[in-house]
Design an enzyme around this catalytic site. Structure first.
Site, mmCIF file in Angstrom:
data_model
loop_
_atom_site.group_PDB
_atom_site.id
_atom_site.type_symbol
_atom_site.label_atom_id
_atom_site.label_comp_id
_atom_site.label_asym_id
_atom_site.label_seq_id
_atom_site.Cartn_x
_atom_site.Cartn_y
_atom_site.Cartn_z
ATOM 1 N N SER A 216 0.814 -1.223 0.000
ATOM 2 C CA SER A 216 0.000 0.000 0.000
ATOM 3 C C SER A 216 0.843 1.268 0.000
ATOM 4 C CB SER A 216 -0.880 -0.006 1.259
ATOM 5 O OG SER A 216 -1.404 1.261 1.510
ATOM 6 N N GLU A 218 0.213 3.591 1.774
ATOM 7 C CA GLU A 218 0.308 4.018 3.183
ATOM 8 C C GLU A 218 1.706 3.758 3.740
ATOM 9 O OE1 GLU A 218 -2.053 5.366 5.732
ATOM 10 O OE2 GLU A 218 -2.605 6.178 3.796
ATOM 11 N N TYR A 240 -1.370 0.278 10.647
ATOM 12 C CA TYR A 240 -1.679 -0.378 9.369
ATOM 13 C C TYR A 240 -0.496 -0.250 8.408
ATOM 14 C CZ TYR A 240 -3.605 -0.863 4.636
ATOM 15 O OH TYR A 240 -3.807 -1.219 3.317
HETATM 16 P P1 NDP Z 1 -11.388 -4.758 2.007
HETATM 17 O O1 NDP Z 1 -11.328 -4.180 3.385
HETATM 18 O O2 NDP Z 1 -12.566 -4.463 1.145
HETATM 19 O O3 NDP Z 1 -11.267 -6.362 2.129
HETATM 20 C C1 NDP Z 1 -10.465 -6.972 3.099
HETATM 21 C C2 NDP Z 1 -10.639 -8.463 2.991
HETATM 22 O O4 NDP Z 1 -9.793 -9.086 3.969
HETATM 23 C C3 NDP Z 1 -12.064 -8.960 3.277
HETATM 24 O O5 NDP Z 1 -12.387 -9.950 2.329
HETATM 25 C C4 NDP Z 1 -11.957 -9.571 4.661
HETATM 26 O O6 NDP Z 1 -12.842 -10.632 4.874
HETATM 27 C C5 NDP Z 1 -10.541 -10.123 4.600
HETATM 28 N N1 NDP Z 1 -10.006 -10.434 5.918
HETATM 29 C C6 NDP Z 1 -9.886 -9.624 6.977
HETATM 30 N N2 NDP Z 1 -9.353 -10.276 8.013
HETATM 31 C C7 NDP Z 1 -9.127 -11.542 7.604
HETATM 32 C C8 NDP Z 1 -8.584 -12.700 8.223
HETATM 33 N N3 NDP Z 1 -8.177 -12.705 9.490
HETATM 34 N N4 NDP Z 1 -8.478 -13.830 7.495
HETATM 35 C C9 NDP Z 1 -8.917 -13.851 6.209
HETATM 36 N N5 NDP Z 1 -9.448 -12.794 5.578
HETATM 37 C C10 NDP Z 1 -9.546 -11.657 6.267
HETATM 38 O O7 NDP Z 1 -10.043 -4.349 1.278
HETATM 39 P P2 NDP Z 1 -9.789 -3.975 -0.272
HETATM 40 O O8 NDP Z 1 -10.445 -4.971 -1.118
HETATM 41 O O9 NDP Z 1 -10.058 -2.546 -0.475
HETATM 42 O O10 NDP Z 1 -8.207 -4.122 -0.361
HETATM 43 C C11 NDP Z 1 -7.600 -5.376 -0.652
HETATM 44 C C12 NDP Z 1 -6.181 -5.374 -0.130
HETATM 45 O O11 NDP Z 1 -5.445 -4.328 -0.754
HETATM 46 C C13 NDP Z 1 -6.043 -5.146 1.374
HETATM 47 O O12 NDP Z 1 -4.949 -5.897 1.806
HETATM 48 C C14 NDP Z 1 -5.731 -3.664 1.478
HETATM 49 O O13 NDP Z 1 -5.013 -3.402 2.671
HETATM 50 C C15 NDP Z 1 -4.881 -3.477 0.246
HETATM 51 N N6 NDP Z 1 -4.894 -2.153 -0.337
HETATM 52 C C16 NDP Z 1 -6.099 -1.572 -0.671
HETATM 53 C C17 NDP Z 1 -6.110 -0.355 -1.293
HETATM 54 C C18 NDP Z 1 -7.398 0.298 -1.666
HETATM 55 O O14 NDP Z 1 -7.375 1.512 -1.955
HETATM 56 N N7 NDP Z 1 -8.515 -0.415 -1.716
HETATM 57 C C19 NDP Z 1 -4.849 0.361 -1.623
HETATM 58 C C20 NDP Z 1 -3.657 -0.354 -1.239
HETATM 59 C C21 NDP Z 1 -3.695 -1.567 -0.629
HETATM 60 P P3 NDP Z 1 -14.224 -10.517 5.716
HETATM 61 O O15 NDP Z 1 -15.287 -10.333 4.706
HETATM 62 O O16 NDP Z 1 -14.303 -11.828 6.396
HETATM 63 O O17 NDP Z 1 -14.065 -9.361 6.663
HETATM 64 P P1 GDR Z 2 -6.940 5.693 3.460
HETATM 65 O O1 GDR Z 2 -8.459 5.805 2.983
HETATM 66 O O2 GDR Z 2 -6.781 5.934 4.904
HETATM 67 O O3 GDR Z 2 -6.126 6.540 2.528
HETATM 68 O O4 GDR Z 2 -6.638 4.143 3.237
HETATM 69 P P2 GDR Z 2 -9.723 6.541 3.627
HETATM 70 O O5 GDR Z 2 -10.710 6.631 2.551
HETATM 71 O O6 GDR Z 2 -10.137 5.931 4.914
HETATM 72 O O7 GDR Z 2 -9.141 8.021 3.970
HETATM 73 C C1 GDR Z 2 -8.642 8.882 2.964
HETATM 74 C C2 GDR Z 2 -8.410 10.268 3.539
HETATM 75 O O8 GDR Z 2 -9.680 10.863 3.828
HETATM 76 C C3 GDR Z 2 -9.586 11.523 5.094
HETATM 77 N N1 GDR Z 2 -10.913 11.625 5.698
HETATM 78 C C4 GDR Z 2 -11.707 10.612 6.073
HETATM 79 N N2 GDR Z 2 -11.556 9.277 5.942
HETATM 80 C C5 GDR Z 2 -12.556 8.478 6.388
HETATM 81 N N3 GDR Z 2 -12.442 7.152 6.261
HETATM 82 N N4 GDR Z 2 -13.669 8.973 6.986
HETATM 83 C C6 GDR Z 2 -13.868 10.325 7.146
HETATM 84 O O9 GDR Z 2 -14.882 10.753 7.672
HETATM 85 C C7 GDR Z 2 -12.841 11.185 6.647
HETATM 86 N N5 GDR Z 2 -12.679 12.530 6.608
HETATM 87 C C8 GDR Z 2 -11.514 12.788 6.040
HETATM 88 C C9 GDR Z 2 -8.646 10.618 5.903
HETATM 89 O O10 GDR Z 2 -8.144 11.343 7.027
HETATM 90 C C10 GDR Z 2 -7.610 10.286 4.843
HETATM 91 O O11 GDR Z 2 -6.645 11.275 4.788
HETATM 92 C C11 GDR Z 2 -7.114 3.452 2.082
HETATM 93 C C12 GDR Z 2 -7.365 2.011 2.516
HETATM 94 O O12 GDR Z 2 -7.989 1.343 1.454
HETATM 95 C C13 GDR Z 2 -6.079 1.322 2.836
HETATM 96 O O13 GDR Z 2 -6.316 -0.052 3.083
HETATM 97 C C14 GDR Z 2 -5.121 1.487 1.647
HETATM 98 O O14 GDR Z 2 -3.897 0.863 1.921
HETATM 99 C C15 GDR Z 2 -4.918 2.952 1.341
HETATM 100 O O15 GDR Z 2 -6.169 3.525 1.044
HETATM 101 C C16 GDR Z 2 -3.998 3.169 0.157
#
Ligand code: NDP
Ligand code: GDR
Length: 425
Positions: A216, A218, A240
């Site tokens: 990520s 992050e 995270y």
């Molecule tokens: P989601 O939060 O939508 O999905 C997370 C998944 O992880 C769910 O299917 C959840 O299953 C599963 N999970 C959580 N805990 C466990 C566990 N103990 N064992 C098995 N499965 C588990 O994430 P995204 O689809 O958005 O992201 C996918 C991956 O990419 C994540 O690793 C995220 O950190 C990473 N990522 C995401 C980004 C984004 O912008 N979306 C950017 C960069 C990285 P359950 O339904 O059971 O909770």
């Molecule tokens: P992020 O996504 O932390 O970048 O992680 P999120 O959408 O939670 O926050 C993005 C930015 O928005 C600001 N923000 C708020 N965020 C949330 N959730 N709720 C609020 O009310 C709000 N107001 C302002 C946050 O402070 C932040 O700066 C996502 C996740 O998908 C991670 O798993 C992944 O790794 C990174 O993107 C890349």
């Protein structure tokens, strides 16, 4: 009893195993899974090619990472259909898992998803969306379950998308985040290593299981330079981000220590109508829809000046597949190269519904994080030049798509919980 069914576990009675492990999908004990044509392949973990037979006395087809047998050694080649690749996705019930499963299915893959819990409520939604995916139980906290899953599925590719992915939760449950998002990566890599018989003195051969880790942006946290490239040093700002950095370095380490094909995609924020409602884009698109339809008047948010490089999740899963299909394992930064503030996002989202965000948005200290990542922006040049990846959907189109989808969802009587992403925190 499946006669020459694919991927039947070698050491276990197939009926018992299927009953115990396969919770949905087409892999009924009474319905053979797609067969290979003829007995072209046999083998098993730690056993020689020629001595493994099923309970029916037939040879069992097993992907053994090419360590025990090359098809040429033991008989006729399979048909093209039999050569279709098999992927195991952890995090299949998440946003990316669903898009990746769709993408791989369209590419002819047999897709398996790891699902945790006894009665995971997301399974029903996943089934409605992706009828073809096969599911297997497992948890990133449970090493044995991951070994069983890899042994059972015999994948060609493993995509580790499972994580506790909501950044604020990582302060509330830092240890759990470390265990799932960080050490969970180690457990998946170990499952592959153990099932493939890889050790310090035994490298994987041709046809090894390939591994993709969801790293990520992050990890860049308090950024050292902008835009961020594959060379930019990490300075994570949340438990995270720290856990993701551990998983990232570990993936690199298993590549270097054991010669495994293990890659990390450093993905920047990517969104969609399937995004969980706890993330800011979906919180805003749902908020706009509720205000537009008269259900609510206000939307409470945290830091509006934070900037992110937001793209469309459907584009980003293509990058995962391209990365795992390279000749050599190389990590890439994946993002659009364009950054916007939360305020820009509000402007765009409210405008899409004919509203002005200034009339409705209230800032609330409850949503301010202990340490913020102020600005992220990708330099995706290497991915474009070396694997040919480019995003197709831009920021405005993405925001409009999400607002439209939530307007449609709520006006047809649905709730955020009915869409793919559920759980509000
Ligand atoms: P989601 O939060 O939508 O999905 C997370 C998944 O992880 C769910 O299917 C959840 O299953 C599963 N999970 C959580 N805990 C466990 C566990 N103990 N064992 C098995 N499965 C588990 O994430 P995204 O689809 O958005 O992201 C996918 C991956 O990419 C994540 O690793 C995220 O950190 C990473 N990522 C995401 C980004 C984004 O912008 N979306 C950017 C960069 C990285 P359950 O339904 O059971 O909770
Ligand atoms: P992020 O996504 O932390 O970048 O992680 P999120 O959408 O939670 O926050 C993005 C930015 O928005 C600001 N923000 C708020 N965020 C949330 N959730 N709720 C609020 O009310 C709000 N107001 C302002 C946050 O402070 C932040 O700066 C996502 C996740 O998908 C991670 O798993 C992944 O790794 C990174 O993107 C890349």
């Amino acid at each position: 009893m499946p006669a020459a069914g694919r991927a039947v576990p070698i050491e276990t009675d197939p009926l018992t195993f299927l009953a115990a492990n396969i919770i949905t999908g087409h892999a009924s004990p009474l319905t053979p899974q797609r067969d290979y044509e003829g007995d072209w392949c046999a083998g098993g973990i730690g056993r020689s090619v020629r001595d493994v037979t099923s309970a029916t006395g037939r040879r069992i087809c097993c992907r053994d990472g090419g360590r025990h047998a090359h098809p040429a050694e033991i008989g006729p080649r399979p048909t093209e259909a039999a050569l279709s690749r098999r992927a195991l996705i952890t995090g299949i019930t998440g946003q990316d898992g669903s898009y990746l499963a769709e993408h791989l299915t369209a590419q002819g893959y047999e897709v398996w998803g790891l699902v945790r819990g006894q009665q995971n409520p997301r399974v029903r939604q996943l089934r409605q969306l992706l009828g073809d995916v096969r599911l297997i139980r497992g948890d990133l906290l449970d090493q044995g379950s991951l070994i069983s899953a890899v042994e059972r599925v015999q994948p060609d590719e493993v995509y580790n998308l499972a994580a506790i992915s909501y950044v604020p939760m990582s302060w509330q449950q830092a240890e759990l985040t470390g265990e799932v998002t960080g050490v969970g990566v180690l457990r998946v890599l170990e499952a592959i290593r153990v099932c493939s018989g890889i050790s310090a003195s035994r490298s994987p051969g041709r046809g090894q299981i390939r591994f993709y880790q969801a790293s990520s942006s992050e990890m860049f946290g308090m950024v050292r330079e902008s835009p961020q490239t594959e060379q930019t040093p990490f300075h994570p700002r949340s438990p995270y981000g720290v856990a993701k950095a551990y998983g990232h370095f570990l993936t690199q380490n298993y590549r270097e220590s054991y010669g495994m094909f293990a890659v990390s995609g450093i993905l920047f924020n990517h969104e969609s109508p399937r995004r969980g409602p706890e993330f800011v884009t979906r919180k805003i698109s749902l908020g706009v829809a509720k205000i537009k339809l008269g259900y609510e008047r206000q939307l409470r948010l945290g830091n509006l000046s934070a900037r992110r490089d937001w793209g469309f999740a459907g584009d980003y899963v293509r990058a995962m597949h391209l990365m795992i299909g390279q000749d050599e394992p190389v990590d890439y930064v994946i993002g659009t190269g364009v950054t916007h503030s939360v305020e820009d996002l509000l402007e765009q989202a409210f405008k899409a519904a004919g509203l002005d965000w200034r009339d409705h948005v209230v800032t609330d200290a409850a949503f301010i994080r202990p340490a913020e990542v102020d600005k992220l922006c990708a330099d995706p040049a290497q991915a474009r030049d070396q694997i040919g990846w480019e995003p197709k959907i831009g920021f405005e189109e993405l925001v409009a798509m999400m607002v439209e989808a939530d307007l449609e969802l709520l006006s047809s009587g649905g709730h955020a919980e009915d869409s793919f992403g559920i759980d509000t925190w």
